[in-house]
Scaffold this motif. Structure first.
Motif, short mmCIF file in Angstrom:
data_model
loop_
_atom_site.label_atom_id
_atom_site.label_comp_id
_atom_site.label_asym_id
_atom_site.label_seq_id
_atom_site.Cartn_x
_atom_site.Cartn_y
_atom_site.Cartn_z
N LEU A 200 0.15 -11.25 -5.21
CA LEU A 200 -0.49 -9.94 -5.24
C LEU A 200 0.08 -9.18 -6.42
N GLU A 201 -0.80 -8.70 -7.29
CA GLU A 201 -0.37 -7.99 -8.49
C GLU A 201 -0.82 -6.53 -8.39
N PRO A 202 0.13 -5.57 -8.37
CA PRO A 202 -0.26 -4.16 -8.28
C PRO A 202 -1.14 -3.75 -9.46
N VAL A 203 -2.14 -2.94 -9.17
CA VAL A 203 -3.01 -2.39 -10.21
C VAL A 203 -2.31 -1.19 -10.83
N GLU A 204 -2.14 -1.21 -12.13
CA GLU A 204 -1.42 -0.16 -12.82
C GLU A 204 -2.05 1.21 -12.58
#
Length: 448
Positions: A200-204
């Motif tokens: 899971l990659e946080p959205v900037e």
């Protein structure tokens, strides 16, 4: 917990969401959720292994058990940024993603034994069964490791066919590490460490949005292992000699150490131009290579493996021949009865070595290849797609998912209305009481 998140794939397979609140950034993400596409607010439903799609409305999801997912994700600092490794994502006992190790080695033994005996139907049954239990990530490792051990074990029997001169040139000594033992060591040191995890990659710029992605296989570690020690090279090269010996008795198949003009053109369409690095190996329309060169160059190895994997799991391309007891047409025919292998054929031509792939809601194109999906529901195979990083960013909300927490603080719940036959229909002599089982907490509401 705020919002966020995801869905499926394999092989070991991908994309984007919305989760947690600000406090969740450094804490484990753990609990029961529904997954909602940020693109059209549809809810993801898991209906079985590789049968999943975001095509359920929120109201419909409240009575569909397959929309309830258990998620466990662990934060990791990666290049100064936080990302989450997905440990488990399951629904109704089916691991959508996951990397549990409990039955991992048992699965390798089961599948390797079935392939070794030529029982491909049993091998695929074992694969499907184990996918449900250990998840697609562990299943991907299982496929890689099991097949390598099968091939190495068969090649051990070819050592006796080598001449003494060949054995001396290879430094072979009776009692040294067998090829199967070497394969097991390779699996332990290399295969087990290939990054097949989903993240899971946080959205900037947001507190609660994430994208789900995974890193496609990179063969660099294989080539590095080959070059790492003399013992590694010695065992690899013994295997190469045995393969050449074996293939010399299989006319019409070749050794796998040549690339003809059509194959070179195919590789070029994938983005790898063999003429740029191996022009000196070209003669009369054919590139003459050696296993040593192939395994020593990770780019060459990846495209070589990619070509043969595609060929040997596609019945239309597989040679009607048998190698090491494995009939390629029979093997490919059985493989294509299962959706996970059908998905591999869709994706393999488009995916580059080490590519970062995101899960998206819908089918998109990168301008060259149309990305379809492994996750299918009936004929709605366009519900999920895999995109490279650049295309996923351009897809916007299609690559972002919302994780809706199921807890007492939300209106997100699961409802069911069992029929108590003896209570409501006393005249039915064969009446019975229904029993319902769920892998998430439930609480009776209203009359019991």
């Amino acid at each position: 917990m705020g919002k966020s998140f995801l869905r499926s794939m394999s092989l070991a397979l991908t994309a984007a969401f919305t989760i947690g609140g600000a406090a969740a950034q450094e804490a484990n993400i753990q609990g029961y959720f529904r997954v909602q596409s940020a693109q059209d607010q549809s809810i993801v439903e898991v209906r079985g292994p590789l049968t999943t799609a975001p095509d359920v409305t929120f109201n419909e999801s409240l009575t569909k058990a397959g929309t309830v997912m258990r998620l466990r994700a662990v934060p990791q600092n990666y290049k100064g940024q936080t990302r989450y490794i997905i440990g488990n994502l399951s629904s109704q006992g089916i691991e959508v993603f996951g990397a549990p190790d409990a039955n991992y080695m048992d699965a390798i033994v089961d599948i390797a034994a079935d392939v070794d005996m030529g029982d491909y139907q049993a091998a695929m049954y074992s694969l499907q069964r184990n996918i449900r239990e250990i998840g697609y990530i562990s299943a991907g490792r299982t496929i890689i490791q099991a097949l390598f051990e099968v091939v190495a074990g068969r090649l051990d029997s070819e050592i006796g066919s080598l001449t003494q001169e060949q054995k001396d040139a290879l430094g072979y000594e009776p009692g040294q590490e067998s090829l199967k033992e070497f394969a097991q060591r390779f699996n332990s040191e290399v295969s087990a460490n290939i990054d097949l995890n989903a993240y899971l990659e946080p959205v900037e710029g947001t507190d609660d949005q994430y994208r789900l992605y995974f890193n496609w296989i990179d063969c660099t570690s294989v080539s590095e292992f080959y070059h790492a020690t003399e013992q590694n090279k010695k065992s690899f090269e013994l295997g190469f000699a045995c393969m050449r010996q074996y293939m010399s008795n299989k006319p019409g198949l070749g050794s796998g150490e040549t690339v003809d003009a059509n194959e070179a053109a195919l590789w070029k369409s994938w983005g790898f131009d063999i003429s740029e690095k191996y022009a000196d190996k070209y003669k009369d329309g054919i590139y003459y290579l050696t296993y040593e060169e192939i395994f020593g160059d990770h780019e060459l190895l990846y495209n070589w493996l990619k070509m043969y994997i595609e060929r040997f799991i596609d019945p239309a391309k597989a040679p009607n021949a048998e190698i090491l007891g494995i009939n390629f047409v029979d093997f490919a025919t059985e493989m294509q009865k299962h959706q996970i292998m059908q998905g591999f054929l869709k994706y393999i031509p488009s995916i580059q070595e080490g590519q970062k792939l995101y899960l998206t809601n819908g089918r998109f194109t990168d301008g060259i290849n149309e990305f379809s999906t492994v996750g299918t529901v009936s004929d709605n195979s366009n519900q999920f797609g895999l995109l490279g990083e650049e295309q996923a960013m351009a897809a916007g909300n299609a690559a972002i998912w919302t994780l809706l927490p199921i807890d007492e603080n939300t209106n997100n719940y699961f409802a069911f209305n069992p029929v108590a036959y003896r209570a409501d229909k006393p005249g039915f002599e064969d009446g019975f009481l229904n029993a319902a089982y769920y892998d998430f907490p439930v609480e009776p509401v209203g009359e019991s």
